[in-house]
Design an enzyme around this catalytic site. Structure first.
Site, short mmCIF file in Angstrom:
data_model
loop_
_atom_site.label_atom_id
_atom_site.label_comp_id
_atom_site.label_asym_id
_atom_site.label_seq_id
_atom_site.Cartn_x
_atom_site.Cartn_y
_atom_site.Cartn_z
N HIS A 1 0.80 -1.31 0.01
CA HIS A 1 0.05 0.08 0.03
C HIS A 1 0.91 1.29 0.00
O HIS A 1 0.43 2.21 -0.69
CB HIS A 1 -1.06 0.00 1.34
N ARG B 1 -6.08 -0.74 -13.77
CA ARG B 1 -5.87 -1.90 -12.85
C ARG B 1 -7.45 -2.03 -12.35
O ARG B 1 -7.71 -1.50 -11.23
CB ARG B 1 -5.08 -1.82 -11.94
N ARG C 1 -8.28 -3.60 -17.94
CA ARG C 1 -7.86 -4.77 -17.59
C ARG C 1 -8.92 -5.34 -16.69
O ARG C 1 -9.49 -4.85 -15.74
CB ARG C 1 -6.59 -4.76 -16.79
N GLU D 1 2.36 -12.42 -19.04
CA GLU D 1 3.03 -12.43 -17.80
C GLU D 1 3.19 -13.72 -17.34
O GLU D 1 3.85 -13.82 -16.21
CB GLU D 1 2.31 -11.32 -16.90
N ASN E 1 6.14 -7.21 -14.27
CA ASN E 1 6.21 -7.66 -12.79
C ASN E 1 5.80 -9.03 -12.65
O ASN E 1 6.54 -9.61 -11.97
CB ASN E 1 5.12 -6.78 -12.07
N ASP E 2 5.02 -9.46 -13.24
CA ASP E 2 4.58 -10.96 -12.85
C ASP E 2 5.28 -11.86 -14.03
O ASP E 2 5.66 -12.93 -13.50
CB ASP E 2 3.07 -11.32 -13.47
N ARG F 1 7.01 -11.85 -5.90
CA ARG F 1 7.46 -10.35 -6.02
C ARG F 1 7.15 -9.55 -4.87
O ARG F 1 7.44 -8.31 -4.89
CB ARG F 1 6.62 -9.82 -7.24
N CYS G 1 3.72 -2.95 -19.69
CA CYS G 1 3.02 -2.07 -18.48
C CYS G 1 3.37 -2.38 -17.16
O CYS G 1 2.96 -1.93 -16.19
CB CYS G 1 1.40 -2.28 -18.72
#
Ligand code: PEP
Ligand code: MG
Length: 575
Positions: free
Chosen positions: A195, A302, A338, A436, A459-460, A470, A507
C-alpha cells in the site's frame, strides 16, 4: 549519532526533513504485576482505551461516508471495528488481568498472541491473513493506553518537512496520512507492491520500504535524508552530507521543472521513430495526474482496485460510471481496461476462497472464468463505456488459448445481452491479452491469432519466470529484470508481435524505469505504459535516443554471456 539504513526504494526522489513516528513499537510493552485491589482500575484503563479507539474508527468512518476519502477504506474500518468489539479480545483480556494480576498492556498482547496462534491454524489463507488486522487494532489500543498521540498531527502542526516513519501502514493509516503533507514515507515492512509503495508513487513523493528496524532505530524528530531512488536513509546526517543532499535535491527539482516542458512534445526518437507513452491507473481519480503527465492514453487501468477493501461487489452501474468517466476524460485516446486481476495479493474480502499458493492459484482470468456472473457484470459495464471513447479490454494472466476462447465467448454473450436491451456499445471493441506467464510468452503464436493486441506484464513475468515472490522482500535480491531469461522472453514477445503486426505494449514497472528505456526501444518496443510521475523522464530518454546506434548494442546485451559484460554494455547504452 549519524547512521545509514538501507531498504527498497519504491518512489524516487530526495526528501530532507524530520521524523514523525506514526506508531510506537507497540508490541514492546512493559510487564509488571498489580495488586488485587488494582484489578478494577486496570480493567477500566483497558476499556477506556477500547472506547477511545472505537471513537477514532467511527470518526474516521464518518469522514469516509462524507466523501473525504476513498469509499474502499470504509470496509477495512468495519473489519477493524468488528475485531475491536470481539469478546475474544476485550473480555478475554479482562480475565487475564484478573487471573494473572498483570498490567493491561501485557494482558492485551498475551491475548493477541493467543488469537494469532489460533489464526495460524486456519486453513483458509484469506482468513489467516487477517492476522495483520488484529495486530493493527491491538497496536491502536496500546497506543491509546500508552498515551501516544492517537491522531496524526494536523497539517498545520507539521513542520512542513515531516517524514512519516511507520512499522507498517494499515489502510486506515494510509487514509489518514493521505490528508497530510508528508514529504516522504518510510516503513519497516512492505515491498514494491505494498500500500505504501502504491500511494507514495501515486503521490509522487520519495518512499523507502523494507527497512526492517527503522521504526525502532529512528526517534521522533530525528533529522533524516531519504533517498527514494537508492532506498537509502541517512539518520542525523552531518552538515557536509546534508549540504551535498540539498544540492542534489535542488538539481533534481530543477530537472523536474525542465522536464515539464516536454509535456506536449511528441515522444519521437532522434531517427524519427514515434513512441506511445501511456499511463497506468488504479481509479478514475488518477486521471488528473495522467493529464499533467501528457500521456496519450491509458495502457493499464487496474480495474480490480474498484473491488478492493469493501464487503460488497461494485455493480454494473457503478463500474460503468468509473469506466465511462475515464473514457470521457481521455477524449478518444485509448483506454485499456484490464478485467479484474483479483485473487493473489489483491483478494476479495470473504467472497472467494484463496489457495495456499495464491500467486499460482485462482487469480485474474482464472477467477473471472470461475465466477461468470461477476465477469459478466464487468464485461457489460466495460462494453457500455466503450460508446464514450476508445475503450479496449485487456485479459490478465493468460496461460493458454482456451482461456482466450472462453473470454471471447463471454464478451460475445455480454454484447448480445446489451443488444437485447437496446444498449449501444463499440461492436468492434479490441481485446488484448497480458503476457505475464512464461507459458504464454513461449506459445505466443497460437495466442496472438486470437488477440488484437498484447501487453507485457513484466512484474509477473519476472516473478513467474524466476520463481521469486514479487512481494517478499527476503527474496527481492533475486528479482532480476536483467536475467538473460527475462530479456530473452521480452524480446521474443516484442519481436514476434512486431513481425505479426500486432500492437504490443509493456506495462510492468520496467516501462517506467529509465534504465530500461533504450534497452526496450532497441528490442523494438514502441508502446510503454507507466505511472504518470515516471512518464516525462522516460520521454526525455526517448527524445535523446537514436535507434540505429542502440540496436547493435542491445543485440550484444541480450547475447551477453556474463553479468559483468552485460553491465558494461548497459552503461555504454545509457550513456
Ligand atoms: C505486471 O504484472 O507487470 C502488471 C502490470 O500487472 P500487475 O502489476 O498489476 O500484476
Ligand atoms: Mg500482473
Amino acid at each position: 549519532m549519524s547512521f545509514i539504513l538501507q531498504g527498497i526504494g519504491v518512489s524516487e526522489g530526495i526528501a530532507i526533513g524530520h521524523a514523525h513516528l506514526a506508531a510506537p513499537a507497540a508490541l514492546e510493552v512493559m510487564h509488571y504485576l498489580i495488586s488485587k485491589s488494582q484489578v478494577e482500575k486496570e480493567i477500566a484503563r483497558l476499556d477506556n482505551a477500547f472506547a477511545v479507539v472505537r471513537q477514532e474508527f467511527e470518526a474516521l468512518q464518518k469522514s469516509v461516508t462524507d466523501g473525504h476519502a476513498r469509499a474502499e477504506f470504509s470496509a477495512f474500518l468495519d473489519l477493524h471495528l468488528m475485531i475491536l468489539d470481539d469478546p475474544m479480545l476485550s473480555e478475554a483480556t479482562h480475565s487475564t488481568i484478573a487471573q494473572t494480576l498483570c498490567n493491561a498492556e501485557w494482558a492485551l498482547t498475551q491475548q493477541m498472541q493467543e488469537l494469532l496462534a489460533q489464526f495460524e491454524q486456519i486453513e483458509d489463507a484469506y482468513l489467516r491473513e487477517r492476522k495483520a488486522d488484529v495486530v493493527q487494532v491491538v497496536e491502536r489500543v496500546l497506543k491509546a493506553m500508552l498515551g501516544y498521540p492517537r491522531h496524526l498531527p494536523v497539517a498545520t502542526k507539521l513542520t512542513g518537512d515531516s517524514i512519516l516513519v511507520a512499522h507498517d501502514l494499515s489502510p486506515a493509516d494510509v487514509m489518514q496520512y493521505k490528508q497530510h503533507q508528508f514529504t516522504a514515507f518510510l516503513t519497516d515492512l512492505g515491498s514494491q507492491t505494498s500500500h505504501t509503495a502504491i500511494v507514495a508513487r501515486s503521490l509522487n513523493i520519495p518512499s523507502v520500504v523494507a527497512l526492517h528496524y527503522a521504526h525502532q532505530l529512528i526517534l521522533e524528530n530525528d533529522a533524516l535524508i531519504v533517498d527514494g531512488t537508492h532506498g537509502v536513509i541517512i539518520v542525523n546526517p552531518d552538515k557536509y552530507v546534508l549540504d551535498e543532499y540539498r544540492l542534489r535535491q535542488e538539481q533534481l527539482e530543477l530537472e523536474k521543472q525542465k522536464l515539464k516542458r516536454l509535456k506536449s512534445i511528441a515522444a519521437v526518437t532522434l531517427d524519427g521513430t514515434p513512441v506511445d507513452l501511456y499511463a497506468n491507473i488504479e481509479l478514475p481519480e488518477d486521471i488528473e495526474q495522467v493529464k499533467e503527465s501528457g500521456a496519450t492514453g491509458i495502457g493499464l487501468f487496474r480495474s480490480e482496485f474498484l473491488f478492493l477493501n469493501r464487503n460488497d461487489l461494485p455493480g454494473e452501474d457503478e463500474q460503468f460510471e468509473a469506466y465511462r468517466t475515464v473514457a470521457v476524460k481521455m477524449h478518444k485516446q485509448p483506454v485499456t481496461i484490464r478485467t479484474f486481476d483479483l485473487g493473489a495479493d489483491k483478494s476479495l474480502r470473504g467472497a472467494v476462497q484463496v489457495a495456499a499458493n495464491p500467486a499460482l492459484g485462482l487469480r485474474a482470468i482464472r477467477l473471472s472464468l470461475a465466477e461468470p456472473r461477476m465477469f459478466h457484470i464487468q464485461l457489460r459495464a466495460i462494453l457500455r463505456a466503450s460508446k464514450f471513447g476508445d475503450v479496449r479490454i485487456l485479459i490478465p494472466m493468460l496461460s493458454n488459448v482456451s482461456e482466450i476462447e472462453q473470454t471471447l465467448n463471454h464478451i460475445e454473450y455480454a454484447k448480445q445481452t446489451l443488444r437485447d436491451d437496446d444498449i449501444r456499445f463499440d461492436e468492434h471493441i479490441k481485446v488484448g491479452g497480458m503476457i505475464e506467464i512464461p507459458a504464454a510468452a513461449l506459445s505466443l503464436d497460437t495466442l496472438m491469432r486470437k488477440l488484437d493486441f498484447l501487453s507485457i506484464g513484466t512484474n509477473d513475468l519476472i516473478q513467474y519466470t524466476l520463481a521469486v515472490d514479487r512481494i517478499d522482500d527476503t527474496v527481492a535480491h533475486l528479482y532480476d529484470p536483467f536475467h538473460p531469461a527475462i530479456l530473452w522472453l521480452i524480446s521474443h514477445v516484442i519481436q514476434s508481435a512486431n513481425r505479426a503486426k500486432i500492437p504490443v505494449s509493456l506495462c510492468g514497472e520496467m516501462a517506467g524505469d529509465k534504465q530500461f528505456t533504450r534497452l526496450l526501444l532497441g528490442i523494438g518496443l514502441q508502446q510503454f505504459s507507466m505511472y504518470p510521475a515516471q512518464l516525462l523522464t522516460v520521454k526525455n530518454q526517448i527524445l535523446k535516443s537514436h535507434l540505429p546506434d542502440i540496436v547493435p548494442l542491445v543485440n550484444k546485451i541480450i547475447k551477453a554471456d556474463h553479468p559483468q559484460k552485460m553491465a558494461t554494455l548497459l552503461t555504454k547504452l545509457n550513456d
